[in-house]
Design a protein around this motif. Structure first.
Motif, PDB file in Angstrom:
ATOM      1  N   ASP A  75       0.837  -1.202   0.000  1.00  0.00           N
ATOM      2  CA  ASP A  75       0.000   0.000   0.000  1.00  0.00           C
ATOM      3  C   ASP A  75       0.866   1.243   0.000  1.00  0.00           C
ATOM      4  OD1 ASP A  75      -2.526  -1.398   0.356  1.00  0.00           O
ATOM      5  OD2 ASP A  75      -1.850  -1.791   2.391  1.00  0.00           O
ATOM      6  N   LYS A 119       2.927   8.411  -8.094  1.00  0.00           N
ATOM      7  CA  LYS A 119       1.600   7.820  -8.282  1.00  0.00           C
ATOM      8  C   LYS A 119       1.704   6.303  -8.152  1.00  0.00           C
ATOM      9  CE  LYS A 119       0.142  11.481 -11.398  1.00  0.00           C
ATOM     10  NZ  LYS A 119       1.344  12.277 -11.437  1.00  0.00           N
ATOM     11  N   ALA A 120       0.635   5.668  -7.712  1.00  0.00           N
ATOM     12  CA  ALA A 120       0.628   4.217  -7.497  1.00  0.00           C
ATOM     13  C   ALA A 120       0.985   3.460  -8.779  1.00  0.00           C
ATOM     14  CB  ALA A 120      -0.729   3.767  -6.970  1.00  0.00           C
ATOM     15  N   GLU A 121       0.575   3.972  -9.940  1.00  0.00           N
ATOM     16  CA  GLU A 121       0.865   3.262 -11.195  1.00  0.00           C
ATOM     17  C   GLU A 121       2.350   3.330 -11.571  1.00  0.00           C
ATOM     18  OE1 GLU A 121      -0.974   7.290 -12.120  1.00  0.00           O
ATOM     19  OE2 GLU A 121      -1.622   5.547 -10.988  1.00  0.00           O
ATOM     20  N   GLU A 122       3.134   4.199 -10.920  1.00  0.00           N
ATOM     21  CA  GLU A 122       4.572   4.285 -11.177  1.00  0.00           C
ATOM     22  C   GLU A 122       5.366   3.268 -10.348  1.00  0.00           C
ATOM     23  OE1 GLU A 122       4.866   8.460 -10.149  1.00  0.00           O
ATOM     24  OE2 GLU A 122       5.212   8.951 -12.251  1.00  0.00           O
ATOM     25  N   LYS A 124       6.277  -0.471  -9.298  1.00  0.00           N
ATOM     26  CA  LYS A 124       6.257  -1.836  -9.845  1.00  0.00           C
ATOM     27  C   LYS A 124       6.746  -2.800  -8.772  1.00  0.00           C
ATOM     28  CE  LYS A 124       5.386  -0.100 -13.925  1.00  0.00           C
ATOM     29  NZ  LYS A 124       4.072   0.412 -14.011  1.00  0.00           N
ATOM     30  N   TYR A 136      10.395   2.212  -7.815  1.00  0.00           N
ATOM     31  CA  TYR A 136       9.617   3.434  -8.043  1.00  0.00           C
ATOM     32  C   TYR A 136      10.592   4.561  -8.369  1.00  0.00           C
ATOM     33  CZ  TYR A 136      10.792   3.983  -3.092  1.00  0.00           C
ATOM     34  OH  TYR A 136      11.450   4.053  -1.901  1.00  0.00           O
TER      35      TYR A 136
END
Length: 151
Positions: A75, A119-122, A124, A136
């Motif tokens: 998270d 951002k969360a999408e960045e 892995k 990240y």
């Protein structure tokens, strides 16, 4: 962003924490303490953090032996990346009349700071052979100045 201030990778501070844990355990148990080298009281996965300034990338590697991705949660909240989960390990060895049964059960959580604006999408993540690797960006790419025309 300097990562050195945030991490105590099971060095001096883990020894310090263990001293306090032992002192409180000794007091609560009337003087007896769990011997060194016996089963751990607290699951605390080791973490290594590497910062690559050339690639603008941070790699955090967590040791999670015996766990699979279903038992691990990642998270991001308030600029902290938190890896948590539950370990349910049990093994039994019955050999020549001797029985050995070991269990390692418990929850764990480790947090590392992430730069503002990530951002969360960045982020892995991959888990292979008990090693969780999370990458990240080290810093958010600065946007080029935008020219605004006056109307």
């Amino acid at each position: 962003m300097s990562l050195i201030n945030f991490f105590t990778n099971d060095g001096l501070f883990s020894d310090f924490d263990r001293l306090f844990d032992d002192a409180y355990a000794r007091r609560a148990q009337g003087g007896s303490v769990q011997p060194q080298g016996s089963a751990p009281r607290l699951l605390r996965p080791r973490v290594d953090v590497h910062e690559d300034k050339e690639k603008n990338l941070v790699t955090a590697t967590f040791e999670l032996p015996g766990l699979n991705k279903e038992n691990v949660s990642i998270d991001v909240h308030n600029n902290l990346l938190t890896v948590s989960g539950e370990s349910k390990f049990e093994s039994e060895n019955n050999e020549d009349g001797y029985l050995l049964r070991e269990r390692r059960l418990g929850r764990f959580s480790r947090s590392v700071p992430v730069p503002e604006g990530i951002k969360a999408e960045e982020i892995k993540a991959s888990l292979e052979n008990g090693v969780l690797t999370v990458t990240y960006p080290r810093a958010v790419a600065e946007q080029a100045p935008k020219k605004i025309t006056i109307s």
